[in-house]
Design an enzyme around this catalytic site. Sequence first.
Site, short mmCIF file in Angstrom:
data_model
loop_
_atom_site.label_atom_id
_atom_site.label_comp_id
_atom_site.label_asym_id
_atom_site.label_seq_id
_atom_site.Cartn_x
_atom_site.Cartn_y
_atom_site.Cartn_z
N PHE A 169 3.19 9.88 4.42
CA PHE A 169 3.66 9.16 3.23
C PHE A 169 4.39 7.92 3.71
O PHE A 169 5.35 8.00 4.48
CB PHE A 169 4.62 9.98 2.37
CG PHE A 169 5.27 9.14 1.28
CD1 PHE A 169 4.73 9.12 0.01
CD2 PHE A 169 6.37 8.33 1.55
CE1 PHE A 169 5.29 8.31 -0.99
CE2 PHE A 169 6.94 7.53 0.57
CZ PHE A 169 6.39 7.52 -0.70
N GLU A 170 3.93 6.78 3.26
CA GLU A 170 4.69 5.55 3.44
C GLU A 170 4.24 4.56 2.38
O GLU A 170 3.09 4.55 1.96
CB GLU A 170 4.54 4.96 4.85
CG GLU A 170 3.14 4.59 5.25
CD GLU A 170 3.04 4.13 6.71
OE1 GLU A 170 4.01 4.29 7.48
OE2 GLU A 170 1.97 3.59 7.09
N ILE A 171 5.19 3.78 1.93
CA ILE A 171 4.90 2.64 1.05
C ILE A 171 5.40 1.42 1.80
O ILE A 171 6.56 1.37 2.21
CB ILE A 171 5.60 2.78 -0.31
CG1 ILE A 171 5.05 3.98 -1.08
CG2 ILE A 171 5.44 1.50 -1.13
CD1 ILE A 171 5.72 4.24 -2.42
N TYR A 218 0.84 -1.21 0.00
CA TYR A 218 0.00 0.00 0.00
C TYR A 218 0.86 1.25 0.00
O TYR A 218 2.01 1.23 0.46
CB TYR A 218 -0.98 -0.05 1.18
CG TYR A 218 -0.66 0.84 2.36
CD1 TYR A 218 -1.52 1.89 2.72
CD2 TYR A 218 0.47 0.64 3.16
CE1 TYR A 218 -1.26 2.69 3.82
CE2 TYR A 218 0.74 1.44 4.26
CZ TYR A 218 -0.13 2.47 4.58
OH TYR A 218 0.13 3.27 5.67
#
Length: 415
Positions: free
Chosen positions: A294-296, A192
């Site tokens: 924000f993070e993946i 995600y």
Amino acid sequence: MPTRSLRQRSRSIRRALSTHFRAIVVLCVLFAFETLYHVRSLRVDSPPTILDAPFYTTCREPNVDAPRSNATIVMLARNADQEGAVAAVKSLEKRFNQWFHYPIIFLNDYKWDRSFIDALTEVSSGEAQFETIDSSMWGFPDWIDQNKAARKMRSQEAKGLPYAGKASYHHMCRFNSGFFYDHPALKKYKWYWRIEPDVQYTCDITYDPFVEMEKHGKKYGWVIDLWEWGETAPTLYRKVTEWKEMRKIKTTSVWSAMLDASTAPWPLRKILAFSRNRNANGDLWSLCHFWSNFEIADLDFFRSDEYRDFFDFLDADGGFYYERWGDAPIHSLAAALFLAPEEIHHFSDFGYAHPPFQYCPLVQKKTGDYPQLKDMTAGDWTDRFDTIGCRCDFDPRLAKVIDPTCMNKIRKVLA
């Protein structure tokens, strides 16, 4: 008599010091060596090889026909965020998703308005899905004393802690810490990308970060790291270290990089341990954390038994309401606990702005460190800094450029 008595006491003290001088010196030396050993045991050295390099440092032709990862983009928002949500998705589409067309899941704890659905569907090139959050994931759990929580929130608000007086903000932090990855809409996905209203991407992203994360064995990626407000989570770090000791979790270099080792001698360190943001050894959490707007990430990281046990322990403590524990430090401390340095990735080539801060993908030419840019103008940096990203637009008026102290601390572990 009083004068004679004082003289006698003074002589007695001098005799005692003279008699025990060697013992005192030896004790001081032992304390000094013990303190030096303690500090050195938490020292973070750079690895012999680079553990985390940018996936790409220049533009490339987007491979629009390549297989996609099992991934989705996720935005938590409300109907009132429509304008900011549209702006954020437009920015992401312009800089990335126009080529890759990943689906976007919009989550809300209320029913979506038709105008929000229509507006965001129009600007999304991938499938847009609009879902609500069940009350089992959003709201006060049974064990929370809501009267006590209300008092604590008023106290936090009086101290000027951002959003601390809003119960919905506390619900959001708890949801983003321990429930989002189990939402039915996300269950089929492995990866995600979190996006929030009003953010902007200031560089083109011409490769697929999900594919690159998987290819390089990464599990968590971020852009900005900064300091947490110390008063938002005065007991969080102590609670986490208690859980770490109970579960006998080994210390990683990333964990050590988030500490400021105490230079006080052993007896004083035990006293310092009662201060906020310190562990039982008196060492201070630096408050540095990955800014999770924000993070993946690999969702299996959050769905692991370790992470679930970690979250359940913290959730039972009540700090999401009695204090103002945020999901950013929760995710960060978990990554430091469970992930090896090589499993963490800094998207140093992503330009990203989340007011009031932004990150610009620049490094100093001589040292490779992330520079302090807040006092710079747009035209005077190219001779001193290298640009990492693709077709970046640097505008210091967009938001304050983030202080690089925390980024450089973590960078030392990775590069």
